[in-house]
Design a protein around this motif. Structure first.
Motif, mmCIF file in Angstrom:
data_model
loop_
_atom_site.group_PDB
_atom_site.id
_atom_site.type_symbol
_atom_site.label_atom_id
_atom_site.label_comp_id
_atom_site.label_asym_id
_atom_site.label_seq_id
_atom_site.Cartn_x
_atom_site.Cartn_y
_atom_site.Cartn_z
ATOM 1 N N SER A 161 0.812 -1.205 0.000
ATOM 2 C CA SER A 161 0.000 0.000 0.000
ATOM 3 C C SER A 161 0.852 1.266 0.000
ATOM 4 O O SER A 161 1.639 1.500 0.928
ATOM 5 C CB SER A 161 -0.919 0.012 1.230
ATOM 6 N N LYS A 162 0.656 2.091 -1.015
ATOM 7 C CA LYS A 162 1.351 3.370 -1.051
ATOM 8 C C LYS A 162 0.890 4.273 0.083
ATOM 9 O O LYS A 162 1.690 4.996 0.691
ATOM 10 C CB LYS A 162 1.101 4.058 -2.398
ATOM 11 N N SER A 163 -0.407 4.236 0.398
ATOM 12 C CA SER A 163 -0.937 5.110 1.455
ATOM 13 C C SER A 163 -0.357 4.739 2.818
ATOM 14 O O SER A 163 -0.089 5.620 3.642
ATOM 15 C CB SER A 163 -2.469 5.035 1.492
ATOM 16 N N TYR A 164 -0.141 3.438 3.082
ATOM 17 C CA TYR A 164 0.477 3.048 4.349
ATOM 18 C C TYR A 164 1.940 3.505 4.412
ATOM 19 O O TYR A 164 2.422 3.937 5.465
ATOM 20 C CB TYR A 164 0.392 1.539 4.549
ATOM 21 N N LEU A 165 2.640 3.415 3.296
ATOM 22 C CA LEU A 165 4.024 3.889 3.274
ATOM 23 C C LEU A 165 4.093 5.399 3.486
ATOM 24 O O LEU A 165 5.001 5.897 4.173
ATOM 25 C CB LEU A 165 4.697 3.495 1.960
ATOM 26 N N GLU A 166 3.128 6.134 2.925
ATOM 27 C CA GLU A 166 3.081 7.581 3.151
ATOM 28 C C GLU A 166 2.790 7.880 4.619
ATOM 29 O O GLU A 166 3.336 8.819 5.195
ATOM 30 C CB GLU A 166 2.012 8.220 2.256
ATOM 31 N N TRP A 167 1.939 7.071 5.207
ATOM 32 C CA TRP A 167 1.656 7.178 6.644
ATOM 33 C C TRP A 167 2.940 6.919 7.432
ATOM 34 O O TRP A 167 3.256 7.617 8.395
ATOM 35 C CB TRP A 167 0.570 6.169 7.001
ATOM 36 N N GLY A 168 3.691 5.918 6.991
ATOM 37 C CA GLY A 168 4.962 5.617 7.631
ATOM 38 C C GLY A 168 5.926 6.783 7.559
ATOM 39 O O GLY A 168 6.645 7.079 8.526
ATOM 40 N N LYS A 169 5.962 7.473 6.433
ATOM 41 C CA LYS A 169 6.837 8.645 6.301
ATOM 42 C C LYS A 169 6.447 9.729 7.306
ATOM 43 O O LYS A 169 7.309 10.421 7.872
ATOM 44 C CB LYS A 169 6.777 9.184 4.878
ATOM 45 N N LYS A 170 5.141 9.881 7.547
ATOM 46 C CA LYS A 170 4.681 10.834 8.560
ATOM 47 C C LYS A 170 5.216 10.449 9.938
ATOM 48 O O LYS A 170 5.592 11.314 10.732
ATOM 49 C CB LYS A 170 3.148 10.872 8.599
ATOM 50 N N ASN A 171 5.243 9.134 10.224
ATOM 51 C CA ASN A 171 5.773 8.682 11.508
ATOM 52 C C ASN A 171 7.259 8.997 11.642
ATOM 53 O O ASN A 171 7.740 9.334 12.725
ATOM 54 C CB ASN A 171 5.530 7.183 11.683
ATOM 55 N N PHE A 172 7.996 8.894 10.543
ATOM 56 C CA PHE A 172 9.403 9.291 10.565
ATOM 57 C C PHE A 172 9.530 10.771 10.907
ATOM 58 O O PHE A 172 10.354 11.164 11.747
ATOM 59 C CB PHE A 172 10.059 9.002 9.207
ATOM 60 N N ILE A 173 8.709 11.591 10.276
ATOM 61 C CA ILE A 173 8.771 13.034 10.504
ATOM 62 C C ILE A 173 8.404 13.367 11.949
ATOM 63 O O ILE A 173 9.018 14.250 12.569
ATOM 64 C CB ILE A 173 7.831 13.758 9.521
ATOM 65 N N LEU A 174 7.403 12.673 12.494
ATOM 66 C CA LEU A 174 7.002 12.906 13.891
ATOM 67 C C LEU A 174 8.172 12.715 14.850
ATOM 68 O O LEU A 174 8.238 13.348 15.909
ATOM 69 C CB LEU A 174 5.876 11.950 14.290
ATOM 70 N N ASN A 175 9.095 11.843 14.492
ATOM 71 C CA ASN A 175 10.233 11.527 15.350
ATOM 72 C C ASN A 175 11.504 12.264 14.916
ATOM 73 O O ASN A 175 12.617 11.879 15.308
ATOM 74 C CB ASN A 175 10.463 10.016 15.345
ATOM 75 N N ASN A 176 11.295 13.303 14.122
ATOM 76 C CA ASN A 176 12.419 14.138 13.656
ATOM 77 C C ASN A 176 13.459 13.334 12.881
ATOM 78 O O ASN A 176 14.657 13.616 12.946
ATOM 79 C CB ASN A 176 13.083 14.857 14.835
ATOM 80 N N ILE A 177 12.986 12.310 12.172
ATOM 81 C CA ILE A 177 13.845 11.537 11.276
ATOM 82 C C ILE A 177 13.488 11.960 9.851
ATOM 83 O O ILE A 177 12.315 11.905 9.473
ATOM 84 C CB ILE A 177 13.617 10.018 11.427
#
Length: 302
Positions: A161-177
């Motif tokens: 799922s592309k949408s789940y991977l995009e969600w994952g990228k948001k999680n990276f950003i939330l953690n300042n990664i």
């Protein structure tokens, strides 16, 4: 039911890890009511039920910010209904062992994180330093995030799922990664196809995480079934593990027995012509006090 909820809350209150605001508050029959589960997401409560809809009190007296409810149905992935709070604000940020993740109550399949994997995520943090981590069936990339926080050299997340991977990228950003960092990769597509490609290119990883759905259909590999194909998945994963590296193998499929699970893992490692030099069985987190459906094994390979 209100008294049962309060009792379950008091049982768990002193054992919640520091830096964690989300956990299973009520776990079915083990807390006094079969088929009813309550998850706390940073003060936002999700009530899930299997058969009869529980009469949930609107005020749980737990300083709840919102209450959501949904029926667990494997054939219908409907999102929860808001009973209390603002239904137009379904997105919530939670914290687990100081890592941050986005939760979405408008999502149907799951709200963005599997709370029953909390202890495995903590172990990933502890083991990820200076290694390359491959996260198969990554969903919203929670394992990848904690690997990065643990100092992984790189993370690679695979999901259909592309949408789940995009969600994952948001999680990276939330953690300042920085999700666009050259050391973090997001691969859309069939896991088996990606594993074959990585093997052809000679890529190796210090940790491969395998937590597949019970059944899926995709791409050239056709369908995947945990019951029939888990050993093949382990074989393909073991081919990519560097010497003395690890596989975290998981399954929440209730019809997959512990014996079948372990034998499938050993068969897959053997077919890859690798040797298990250490094996650790992971238990479910303490707040999941009912059925032990999640099977998790850490394998160290020679």
């Amino acid at each position: 039911m209100n008294n049962l909820i309060k009792s379950a809350f008091l049982k768990r209150q002193e054992h919640i890890p520091i830096g964690t605001d989300s956990y299973r508050l009520f776990d079915g029959v083990s807390d006094g009511m079969d088929g009813v589960y309550i998850d706390n997401f940073a003060g936002h409560y999700l009530v899930s039920y299997i058969n009869d809809k529980p009469r949930v009190p609107i005020n749980l007296n737990l300083q709840e910010k919102s209450i959501w409810i949904k029926k667990l149905n494997k054939d219908q992935k409907l999102p929860p209904t808001c009973l209390k709070g603002d239904p137009k604000s379904p997105n919530v940020e939670i914290t687990e062992n100081h890592a941050r993740f986005e939760i979405d109550f408008s999502a149907g399949y799951s709200q963005g994180i599997f709370l029953d994997q909390r202890d495995n995520r903590l172990k990933v943090i502890e083991r990820a330093s200076n290694i390359r981590v491959l996260n198969c069936f990554s969903y919203t990339c929670c394992f990848s995030v904690v690997a990065a926080l643990g100092g992984a050299e790189s993370t690679t997340s695979i999901d259909l799922s592309k949408s789940y991977l995009e969600w994952g990228k948001k999680n990276f950003i939330l953690n300042n990664i920085k999700e666009r960092d050259e050391n973090h990769f997001f691969c859309k597509g069939d896991v088996f196809e990606w594993l074959k490609q990585f093997n052809r290119k000679g890529r190796k990883f210090g940790l491969v995480i395998v937590d597949p759905p019970s059944f899926s259909r995709s791409g050239k590999s056709g369908s995947f079934s945990v019951i029939n194909d888990y050993s093949s998945l382990i074989e393909s994963s073991a081919n990519l593990v560097e010497p003395f590296g690890w596989i975290l193998a998981c399954s929440n499929h209730r019809k997959l027995t512990n014996n079948k699970f372990i034998s499938s893992i050993k068969e897959g490692v053997k077919n890859a012509k690798r040797k298990i030099i250490d094996i650790e069985l992971s238990q479910m987190p303490f707040d999941f006090s009912g059925e032990k459906y999640l099977k998790s094994v850490w394998l160290k390979l020679a």
